[in-house]
Motif scaffolding. Sequence first.
Motif, PDB file in Angstrom:
ATOM      1  N   GLY A  10       4.983   3.083 -12.963  1.00 32.68           N
ATOM      2  CA  GLY A  10       3.677   2.818 -12.376  1.00 32.68           C
ATOM      3  C   GLY A  10       2.766   1.914 -13.183  1.00 32.68           C
ATOM      4  N   THR A  11       3.132   1.633 -14.438  1.00 42.99           N
ATOM      5  CA  THR A  11       2.237   0.870 -15.314  1.00 42.99           C
ATOM      6  C   THR A  11       1.909  -0.527 -14.788  1.00 42.99           C
ATOM      7  OG1 THR A  11       3.000   2.115 -17.234  1.00 42.99           O
ATOM      8  CG2 THR A  11       1.919   0.016 -17.661  1.00 42.99           C
ATOM      9  N   PRO A  12       2.882  -1.321 -14.287  1.00 42.89           N
ATOM     10  CA  PRO A  12       2.530  -2.652 -13.776  1.00 42.89           C
ATOM     11  C   PRO A  12       1.472  -2.595 -12.672  1.00 42.89           C
ATOM     12  CG  PRO A  12       4.893  -2.483 -14.066  1.00 42.89           C
ATOM     13  CD  PRO A  12       4.342  -1.099 -14.251  1.00 42.89           C
ATOM     14  N   LEU A  13       1.589  -1.613 -11.773  1.00 44.79           N
ATOM     15  CA  LEU A  13       0.604  -1.483 -10.709  1.00 44.79           C
ATOM     16  C   LEU A  13      -0.745  -1.054 -11.282  1.00 44.79           C
ATOM     17  CD1 LEU A  13      -0.051  -1.609  -7.726  1.00 44.79           C
ATOM     18  CD2 LEU A  13       0.833   0.721  -7.486  1.00 44.79           C
ATOM     19  N   ALA A  14      -0.727  -0.173 -12.273  1.00 44.10           N
ATOM     20  CA  ALA A  14      -1.976   0.260 -12.912  1.00 44.10           C
ATOM     21  C   ALA A  14      -2.697  -0.922 -13.558  1.00 44.10           C
ATOM     22  CB  ALA A  14      -1.685   1.329 -13.959  1.00 44.10           C
ATOM     23  N   LYS A  15      -1.933  -1.849 -14.115  1.00 46.76           N
ATOM     24  CA  LYS A  15      -2.538  -3.043 -14.729  1.00 46.76           C
ATOM     25  C   LYS A  15      -3.200  -3.914 -13.667  1.00 46.76           C
ATOM     26  CE  LYS A  15       0.475  -3.301 -18.789  1.00 46.76           C
ATOM     27  NZ  LYS A  15       1.528  -4.068 -19.511  1.00 46.76           N
ATOM     28  N   LYS A  16      -2.586  -3.997 -12.491  1.00 44.96           N
ATOM     29  CA  LYS A  16      -3.188  -4.775 -11.405  1.00 44.96           C
ATOM     30  C   LYS A  16      -4.490  -4.131 -10.941  1.00 44.96           C
ATOM     31  CE  LYS A  16       1.201  -6.641  -9.693  1.00 44.96           C
ATOM     32  NZ  LYS A  16       2.166  -6.687  -8.564  1.00 44.96           N
ATOM     33  N   VAL A  17      -4.504  -2.809 -10.897  1.00 47.03           N
ATOM     34  CA  VAL A  17      -5.722  -2.099 -10.525  1.00 47.03           C
ATOM     35  C   VAL A  17      -6.825  -2.379 -11.534  1.00 47.03           C
ATOM     36  CG1 VAL A  17      -6.764   0.181 -10.218  1.00 47.03           C
ATOM     37  CG2 VAL A  17      -4.485  -0.284  -9.277  1.00 47.03           C
ATOM     38  N   SER A  18      -6.471  -2.350 -12.815  1.00 52.46           N
ATOM     39  CA  SER A  18      -7.447  -2.626 -13.878  1.00 52.46           C
ATOM     40  C   SER A  18      -7.992  -4.045 -13.770  1.00 52.46           C
ATOM     41  CB  SER A  18      -6.805  -2.414 -15.254  1.00 52.46           C
ATOM     42  OG  SER A  18      -6.434  -1.062 -15.425  1.00 52.46           O
ATOM     43  N   ALA A  19      -7.100  -4.986 -13.439  1.00 54.18           N
ATOM     44  CA  ALA A  19      -7.527  -6.380 -13.308  1.00 54.18           C
ATOM     45  C   ALA A  19      -8.524  -6.562 -12.170  1.00 54.18           C
ATOM     46  CB  ALA A  19      -6.308  -7.280 -13.080  1.00 54.18           C
ATOM     47  N   LEU A  20      -8.473  -5.666 -11.189  1.00 54.96           N
ATOM     48  CA  LEU A  20      -9.409  -5.720 -10.061  1.00 54.96           C
ATOM     49  C   LEU A  20     -10.676  -4.913 -10.334  1.00 54.96           C
ATOM     50  CD1 LEU A  20      -6.846  -5.309  -7.135  1.00 54.96           C
ATOM     51  CD2 LEU A  20      -8.108  -7.382  -7.735  1.00 54.96           C
ATOM     52  N   GLY A  21     -10.748  -4.339 -11.527  1.00 54.47           N
ATOM     53  CA  GLY A  21     -11.934  -3.582 -11.901  1.00 54.47           C
ATOM     54  C   GLY A  21     -11.865  -2.108 -11.578  1.00 54.47           C
ATOM     55  N   GLY A  22     -10.703  -1.610 -11.206  1.00 53.63           N
ATOM     56  CA  GLY A  22     -10.561  -0.202 -10.865  1.00 53.63           C
ATOM     57  C   GLY A  22      -9.962   0.608 -11.997  1.00 53.63           C
ATOM     58  N   THR A  23      -9.880   1.906 -11.788  1.00 56.55           N
ATOM     59  CA  THR A  23      -9.245   2.807 -12.753  1.00 56.55           C
ATOM     60  C   THR A  23      -8.082   3.514 -12.073  1.00 56.55           C
ATOM     61  OG1 THR A  23     -10.771   4.595 -12.174  1.00 56.55           O
ATOM     62  CG2 THR A  23     -11.377   3.188 -14.038  1.00 56.55           C
ATOM     63  N   SER A  24      -7.076   3.846 -12.851  1.00 55.93           N
ATOM     64  CA  SER A  24      -5.857   4.434 -12.295  1.00 55.93           C
ATOM     65  C   SER A  24      -5.546   5.782 -12.917  1.00 55.93           C
ATOM     66  CB  SER A  24      -4.661   3.502 -12.530  1.00 55.93           C
ATOM     67  OG  SER A  24      -4.847   2.261 -11.907  1.00 55.93           O
TER      68      SER A  24
END
Length: 247
Positions: A10-24
């Motif tokens: 799940g880490t790659p998707l979590a990084k994309k969420v972070s890049a959009l300003g979200g938290t995972s």
Amino acid sequence: MVITRPAGTGTPLAKKVSALGGTSLLLPGLSLRGTSDAQQAREQWRDAQDDDVLIFTSPAAVRYALALAPLDKAHGEVVAVGQGTARALQRHGVTAQVPASRQDSEGMLALPLLQHLQGRRVALITAPGGRGLMQQQLAGRGAILREVHVYQRAASRLTRRHAEAVLQMADTACVLLSSIEALQNLRQQLPVTAWERLRQATAVVSSERIEAAARAAGFSRIYRAASAVQAELLAGACEVCSRARHD
């Protein structure tokens, strides 16, 4: 954003969420591991490479199969369930056919290559379990079917830390769901209070089938994404968040 992908993926998707300003929150619903008999799986995988069609049902199927033995250059035609699986194969120099629309079993079964299989040898590279739709349909179309189980799925090990993180979720949280098995495991693994809290999130689901399962599990807020592709699930979650802000 609650990511229920298998443990360690799940880490790659979590990084994309972070890049959009979200938290995972990584809340794995499944754990993937190799087969209990690697030698037998290796032999079956090597034999399967002589078949007419090789069907890979997930990126994990590619990863575990290629870890057992390389793919012979003289292999048959290759089919991938979706773009992620196709990319995993491409990294090994293998080009696969991919469904144009639905990236799931139904999408693969619609491919022209898999319409007329009378007498053709077809190998399904996968894990035990699942719906059995592919096996039923391929056999019904006359395929000489071989299943090669190169890995296995199991329930992930959730800790108190996972449960506490769920209890602290924001009211606007989304949970990404693309596996009924993962959903069932989360229901069994989480304490009752954490499970009840998770059900208050908006379930962003990958298909009508997953939507029905989420509704049966008690989710009342559900958004169906365009497909099981992670980018589509993430886009669905962003749409939910955008609506929440405007409301």
